[in-house]
Design an enzyme around this catalytic site. Sequence first.
Site, PDB file in Angstrom:
ATOM      1  N   ASP A   1     130.618  29.618  86.462  1.00 27.96           N
ATOM      2  CA  ASP A   1     131.446  30.817  86.319  1.00 27.96           C
ATOM      3  C   ASP A   1     130.556  32.052  86.444  1.00 27.96           C
ATOM      4  OD1 ASP A   1     134.276  31.765  85.270  1.00 27.96           O
ATOM      5  OD2 ASP A   1     132.780  32.989  84.247  1.00 27.96           O
ATOM      6  N   ILE A   2     131.029  33.039  87.228  1.00 25.89           N
ATOM      7  CA  ILE A   2     130.271  34.288  87.389  1.00 25.89           C
ATOM      8  C   ILE A   2     130.384  35.086  86.094  1.00 25.89           C
ATOM      9  CG2 ILE A   2     130.039  36.421  88.696  1.00 25.89           C
ATOM     10  CD1 ILE A   2     131.300  34.996  91.076  1.00 25.89           C
TER      11      ILE A   2
ATOM     12  N   GLU B   1     136.894  33.140  89.677  1.00 26.85           N
ATOM     13  CA  GLU B   1     135.450  33.250  89.849  1.00 26.85           C
ATOM     14  C   GLU B   1     134.743  31.987  89.381  1.00 26.85           C
ATOM     15  OE1 GLU B   1     136.232  35.202  85.770  1.00 26.85           O
ATOM     16  OE2 GLU B   1     137.292  34.935  87.663  1.00 26.85           O
TER      17      GLU B   1
END
Length: 325
Positions: free
Chosen positions: A197-198, A241
């Site tokens: 996950d960003i 994301e």
Amino acid sequence: MILMDKINILIVDDKKENIYALKELLSSDDMRIFEALSGEACLEVLLNEQIDIILMDIQMPTMDGFETAKFIRNNDKTKDIPILYITAANRNEKINIEGYQRGAIDVIYKPINKDILKIKIGLFKEMIKTRKQLEQKVQLLTELNNQNVKMRKEIEKLALYDYLTQISNRRKIDQDFIQLYKDAHRNKKPISIMMLDIDNFKGYNDYYGHGEGDIVLQKVASAIDKTLRRPLDTVGRYGGEEFLVVLHNTDLEGAKNIANQILENIRALKIVHCPYCNFDFVTLSIGIATKIPDNTNDYLLFLKESDKALYDAKNAGKNQFKYKT
């Protein structure tokens, strides 16, 4: 509407006056007439032109009509061209039979009855036009089929790949994951998965806008994909994301090494983060799960383990990986 080419007729006779007479007789807007003064010249024309009908004299020096026809019938390019023999010999069954045996579809005797010749040529013209129409229709259908195949592949690609990042979408990565999970169970080999996950991506989007956010997603997806070097290792976009990486035949140490490489490759992008997003540059958090599957029905529980590990990485400060075994 299918446009027809002209019918190409080759007249073969060792006397120019005979060729001229036939040309005058047959000349029309839908025909193109070629000429040859010998059997050898006939074969040369056939090598260079697409001929539809051959009108050929039998009695010619060096290579007569029968011998020329033998060469024509033995060549794949010319073997199906209809041949009409023209001869000044007295009409008899022997010539007819030999003519047909040598590949002729008809024998015309001199002096030529102009009306009969025109009728016969007209019949062959219609047959050839019909054949060409069928060939063009087959070609058109083939082209349409090829276009349909191409379109179907494009549709399949759209159905299985994320339009923005050009990596697998959730449907495709789920399929790959389940298949590799079953393979790991069957072969009693380890499988590792990563949920990525960003970090603080909502803040980046709010500050720079969704257009810039899309560019970040593309760069991050490409960096992850390039880190995976083995053919069966795969990555897919799992959510906004969020990404899922599946590593076949990979134990925990191997998964940790790849996770470190991914983290370093994302940091190397040096994508400037928003001023209040805690990091100078865009980073990732990663959750790893590794096991040798006991059965093929618990893959969802296995997936949840990687999600829990991702949660641990976020709580530990982000920009790192955590793992479950």
